[in-house]
Write a protein that holds these residues in place. Structure first.
Motif, PDB file in Angstrom:
ATOM      1  N   ALA A 108       0.831  -1.208   0.000  1.00 30.23           N
ATOM      2  CA  ALA A 108       0.000   0.000   0.000  1.00 30.23           C
ATOM      3  C   ALA A 108       0.861   1.250   0.000  1.00 30.23           C
ATOM      4  O   ALA A 108       0.611   2.203  -0.765  1.00 30.23           O
ATOM      5  N   GLU A 109       1.898   1.270   0.826  1.00 30.20           N
ATOM      6  CA  GLU A 109       2.775   2.442   0.887  1.00 30.20           C
ATOM      7  C   GLU A 109       3.508   2.655  -0.432  1.00 30.20           C
ATOM      8  O   GLU A 109       3.615   3.786  -0.918  1.00 30.20           O
ATOM      9  N   GLY A 112       1.349   4.369  -3.166  1.00 28.83           N
ATOM     10  CA  GLY A 112       0.739   5.668  -2.901  1.00 28.83           C
ATOM     11  C   GLY A 112      -0.160   5.742  -1.701  1.00 28.83           C
ATOM     12  O   GLY A 112      -0.840   6.750  -1.497  1.00 28.83           O
ATOM     13  N   GLY A 113      -0.203   4.675  -0.894  1.00 28.36           N
ATOM     14  CA  GLY A 113      -0.969   4.726   0.343  1.00 28.36           C
ATOM     15  C   GLY A 113      -2.324   4.076   0.302  1.00 28.36           C
ATOM     16  O   GLY A 113      -2.977   3.937   1.343  1.00 28.36           O
ATOM     17  N   ARG A 114      -2.790   3.661  -0.872  1.00 26.36           N
ATOM     18  CA  ARG A 114      -4.093   3.006  -0.968  1.00 26.36           C
ATOM     19  C   ARG A 114      -3.963   1.753  -1.808  1.00 26.36           C
ATOM     20  O   ARG A 114      -3.352   1.768  -2.880  1.00 26.36           O
ATOM     21  N   HIS A 160      -7.263  -2.260   6.159  1.00 25.54           N
ATOM     22  CA  HIS A 160      -6.804  -1.142   5.331  1.00 25.54           C
ATOM     23  C   HIS A 160      -7.980  -0.431   4.671  1.00 25.54           C
ATOM     24  O   HIS A 160      -8.069   0.807   4.700  1.00 25.54           O
TER      25      HIS A 160
END
Length: 281
Positions: A108-109, A112-114, A160
């Motif tokens: 996820a990181e 881009g975080g998603r 998440h």
């Protein structure tokens, strides 16, 4: 509750990149001859950014050997449909109970975080046997990799997605079964059949659990697929049992998995879908 209107003509016209802006983690994508690699290429071609999980020591110990990670990345990157998308790869030994959660967070990181799509494609090869030969160590080995790690990945993915804005679109989980539960059986692979059957059994339960987060959960049975593990007369005998006269190729189930990841499949959840080309058992 009001009835939904018919789609507009604009909505019916399919985006040539239906996964543009989406992100995906594909596990077990370390061999160019494997299903995971084919799935990753399809997702990339549809516009997604993809994180490739690999565990090279497993493949290196198998008769087919391991690919260079750089070559796998280059192959998936060459299929990118969106020039703004990216391909990242990283290792993970999923026999470690902490590894699934760490892998999910890392992917996820890196993207881009998603994370939108989880394709749990990995499985343990070997370490199996007949009912007479099987022992606790073999059963535990397959449980750790084929089932426990998949459930822990789905758990981490659910957490998440729960942290995102309510009902964020695009949430997809696809697991891989084996078809042993509908076949005549493979008595030499008791541990593998047992653990893959568990995934088929839990698919509907997981789909109900993740529905509140707008995440669909499905499983795909790819049937016999040519991933470079069989040759000779046995290979030809299996090919003759397909109406098309050929084995399934990795891209055959990959097309189904990629479709399940798109918005067109948002009304399909809790299903075990067979992609077997009419294989005669």
């Amino acid at each position: 509750m009001p009835r939904l209107p018919h789609p507009t003509p604009e909505e019916l016209r399919r985006d040539p990149l239906p996964l543009r802006g989406r992100t995906a983690l594909v596990t077990g994508a370390s061999r160019r001859g494997g299903i995971g690699h084919a799935v990753a290429r399809r997702l990339a071609a549809y516009g997604a950014s993809v994180y490739l999980h690999h565990h090279v020591p497993h493949d290196a110990a198998m008769p087919w050997g391991a690919d260079r990670t750089e070559d796998v990345i280059a192959s998936v990157r060459a299929a990118l449909g969106d020039p703004d998308a990216t391909v990242v790869a990283g290792p993970g030994d999923l026999t470690d109970p902490a590894a699934p959660g760490e892998l999910l967070a890392t992917a996820a990181e890196a993207l881009g975080g998603r994370l939108d799509v989880l394709v749990a494609n990995h499985a343990l090869s070997g370490s199996d046997g007949t009912l007479d030969a099987i022992d606790a160590a073999m059963l535990d080995a397959h449980w750790q990799v084929d089932t426990r790690s998949v459930l822990l990945l789905v758990q981490a993915f659910a957490r998440h997605r729960a942290a995102l804005p309510p009902r964020t679109p695009g949430g997809r989980v696809v697991m891989m079964t084996s078809g042993h539960d509908i076949a005549s059986g493979m008595p030499g692979e008791v541990a593998y059949a047992l653990q893959k059957g568990a995934l088929a059994s839990v698919t509907r339960t997981l789909s109900t659990t993740l529905a509140e987060h707008a995440v669909t959960v499905n499983a795909v049975n790819p049937g016999p697929v040519d991933t470079d593990y069989m040759t000779g007369e046995d290979y030809d005998a299996i090919a003759a049992r397909f109406p098309a006269g050929r084995w399934g190729m990795p891209d055959d189930p990959a097309r189904l998995v990629a479709w399940l990841a798109t918005d067109e499949a948002e009304w399909v959840t809790g299903q075990v879908v067979d992609s077997e080309g009419g294989f005669r058992r």
